[in-house]
Write an enzyme that holds these catalytic residues in place. Structure first.
Site, PDB file in Angstrom:
ATOM      1  N   GLU A 169       0.809  -1.230   0.000  1.00 42.57           N
ATOM      2  CA  GLU A 169       0.000   0.000   0.000  1.00 42.57           C
ATOM      3  C   GLU A 169       0.838   1.275   0.000  1.00 42.57           C
ATOM      4  O   GLU A 169       0.826   2.038   0.973  1.00 42.57           O
ATOM      5  CB  GLU A 169      -0.930   0.010   1.225  1.00 42.57           C
ATOM      6  CG  GLU A 169      -1.904  -1.150   1.249  1.00 42.57           C
ATOM      7  CD  GLU A 169      -2.841  -1.112   2.464  1.00 42.57           C
ATOM      8  OE1 GLU A 169      -2.629  -0.269   3.351  1.00 42.57           O
ATOM      9  OE2 GLU A 169      -3.755  -1.928   2.518  1.00 42.57           O
ATOM     10  N   GLU A 357      -5.445  -8.516   0.917  1.00 46.05           N
ATOM     11  CA  GLU A 357      -5.970  -8.164   2.253  1.00 46.05           C
ATOM     12  C   GLU A 357      -7.437  -7.828   2.134  1.00 46.05           C
ATOM     13  O   GLU A 357      -7.849  -7.105   1.221  1.00 46.05           O
ATOM     14  CB  GLU A 357      -5.286  -6.912   2.838  1.00 46.05           C
ATOM     15  CG  GLU A 357      -3.915  -7.123   3.373  1.00 46.05           C
ATOM     16  CD  GLU A 357      -3.352  -5.846   4.016  1.00 46.05           C
ATOM     17  OE1 GLU A 357      -4.130  -4.959   4.433  1.00 46.05           O
ATOM     18  OE2 GLU A 357      -2.119  -5.754   4.101  1.00 46.05           O
TER      19      GLU A 357
HETATM   20  O1  IFM Z   1      -3.363  -3.117   9.327  1.00 43.30           O
HETATM   21  C1  IFM Z   1      -3.407  -2.598   8.038  1.00 43.30           C
HETATM   22  C2  IFM Z   1      -2.300  -3.183   7.188  1.00 43.30           C
HETATM   23  O2  IFM Z   1      -1.051  -2.945   7.745  1.00 43.30           O
HETATM   24  C3  IFM Z   1      -2.337  -2.555   5.816  1.00 43.30           C
HETATM   25  N1  IFM Z   1      -3.639  -2.644   5.235  1.00 43.30           N
HETATM   26  C4  IFM Z   1      -4.768  -2.235   6.025  1.00 43.30           C
HETATM   27  C5  IFM Z   1      -4.730  -2.924   7.382  1.00 43.30           C
HETATM   28  C6  IFM Z   1      -5.936  -2.469   8.228  1.00 43.30           C
HETATM   29  O3  IFM Z   1      -5.893  -1.109   8.447  1.00 43.30           O
END
Ligand code: IFM
Length: 458
Positions: A169, A357
């Site tokens: 990200e 994710e």
């Molecule tokens: O915890 C984070 C992760 O590190 C990166 N993506 C989003 C998750 C939730 O906020």
């Protein structure tokens, strides 16, 4: 359990769970590790909810065998974790720390012994602190530092790891860390942000090239956070505002890697990036990833606003809209992940997408040693169903990873938002598998045991 039609089964679909080093490992100074920007930032007063930090976190550094056994017990075949750069290179560059490399050796071997496929993220936000003293991501030298780090890690683990992700990200670590100052290293402003973005985009491609050169059979990907962005009204100004936010959140890092440059036409403020471009950079920004990791949690509704510099847009908060939210204040909206998959495919014709994710933070309570986290179970089954619907409609989706295995350190929010399939009592480090963990296990089992090509009802 929610019943739904999952479409045609695909035995090669990658079901997994994701974590990150700083959020779980703890042991921030153990066995020769150097400090990272997050070690420093979270120990500064006033930066993190309730003065918390990741010094111990889930103690994954010592407890990884127990956590891997839980993954194995739940039948989750793929585990995504990140490497802490400052554990393997305490000074960021130069002399490697053998004890740090040994830790990841043990972790990878322990995955393989349990028939769990390891997926490595190279950078999940924890830059070695010593490199930040030289400007961190705002310094173009970061390309050389990052290359050295990726060469070390890829050449060491390539014999056992096939799946790699370069960055996690990038819009979040550049936006929150170098524009808003709410994440490490706490820098603010357009100058910091624009240089950090351009250097991160160059590293994204360069990291991909390094892995591919060293490990020709590797599956090389990178990950992007993304959300469906919708205008608050059909007025021209709100629609344009939504396009600018979409360019920032969903397009800024993927488009240069595809050879399209930055989406300056959609968001004119990105013209600032050109100041950092050198001749030949357009080529260097490109890389043909084997897969694109998408990380989608929610939807954004935005309206035009003169008071927001550069973007001229602001979020209409989910609370104002009266929609259900998670503990992060994020709208629960499974349509977002469905439309994100459709939109990315329509726009970019990607050959392979993985949801690297997706998950939700809800308040959990332990009753008689059990956690019946109904809202998380609903969230996960609805989102998985939305993903499988998109796949059924022809989107080349080849995997889905839940964020996250255990409750952990949620950056500036500390330990308050709990996303895990597994609860941790942070006083005792005792783990309890939540009902959502069992639901996910069940769902994977049902899906994978269907004969190929047959419709599955989960
Ligand atoms: O915890 C984070 C992760 O590190 C990166 N993506 C989003 C998750 C939730 O906020």
């Amino acid at each position: 359990m929610t019943e739904f039609t999952a479409g045609e089964s695909d035995p090669n679909f990658k079901w997994g769970v994701s974590t990150a080093a700083y959020q779980t490992e703890g042991a921030i100074l153990t066995d020769g590790k150097g400090l990272s920007i997050w070690d420093e930032f979270s120990n500064r007063p006033g930066k993190i909810y309730n003065g918390q930090n990741g010094n111990q976190a889930c103690d994954f550094y010592h407890r990884y065998p127990e956590d891997l056994t839980i993954i194995q017990q739940l039948g989750i075949p793929n585990f995504r974790f990140s490497i802490a750069w400052s554990r393997v290179l305490p000074q960021g560059v130069g002399a490697p720390n053998q004890a740090g490399i040994d830790f990841y050796d043990r972790l990878i071997d322990s995955c393989l012994e349990r028939s769990i496929e390891p997926w490595i993220t190279l950078y999940h936000w924890d830059l070695p602190a010593i490199l930040q003293q030289q400007g961190g991501w705002t310094n173009r030298d970061v390309i050389g530092w990052f290359t050295e780090y990726v060469e070390l890690v890829a050449s060491h683990f390539k014999d056992r790891v096939e799946n790699w992700m370069v960055l996690n990200e990038p819009i979040v670590f550049t936006g929150a860390g170098y524009f808003l100052g709410i994440h490490a290293p706490g820098k603010r402003g357009m100058k910091n942000f624009s240089s950090a973005v351009h250097h991160a985009a160059l590293c994204q491609a360069e990291g991909g090239r390094v892995i591919r050169d060293l490990h020709s059979s590797a599956q090389v990907g990178t990950t992007f956070s993304c959300s469906l962005v919708e205008p608050a009204s059909s007025s021209r100004r709100d629609v344009r505002a939504a396009q600018r936010v979409d360019a920032l959140l969903n397009r800024m890092f993927i488009e240069p890697s595809l050879g399209r440059g930055y989406p300056i036409d959609q968001l004119p403020a990105l013209a600032r990036l050109e100041k950092h471009m050198k001749s030949g950079d357009e080529e260097l920004l490109k890389f043909d990833f084997d897969f694109i990791g998408l990380q989608c949690y929610t939807r954004e509704v935005v309206r035009h606003s003169w008071s927001m510099p550069y973007l001229f847009a602001r979020q209409v908060s989910p609370h104002k809209r009266g929609v259900p939210t998670t503990l992060m204040g994020w709208e629960v909206c499974e349509d977002s992940i469905y439309h994100i998959l459709k939109n990315f495919h329509r726009r970019y014709h990607l050959k392979n997408i993985i949801i690297t994710e997706n998950g939700a933070a809800f308040a959990d309570s332990v009753r008689c040693g059990e956690i019946n986290d109904y809202e998380r179970q609903q969230y996960l089954s609805n989102h998985i169903q939305a993903c499988l619907r998109a796949k059924q409609e022809g989107i080349p989706l080849s995997g889905y990873f839940v964020w996250t295995l255990t409750d952990n350190f949620e950056w500036a929010e500390g330990y308050r938002p709990t996303f895990g399939l597994v609860h941790i009592n942070f006083q005792t480090q005792k783990r309890i598998i939540k009902q959502s963990g069992y639901l996910y296990a069940d769902l994977i089992q049902q899906y994978l045991k269907q004969p190929k090509g047959q419709n599955v009802n989960i």
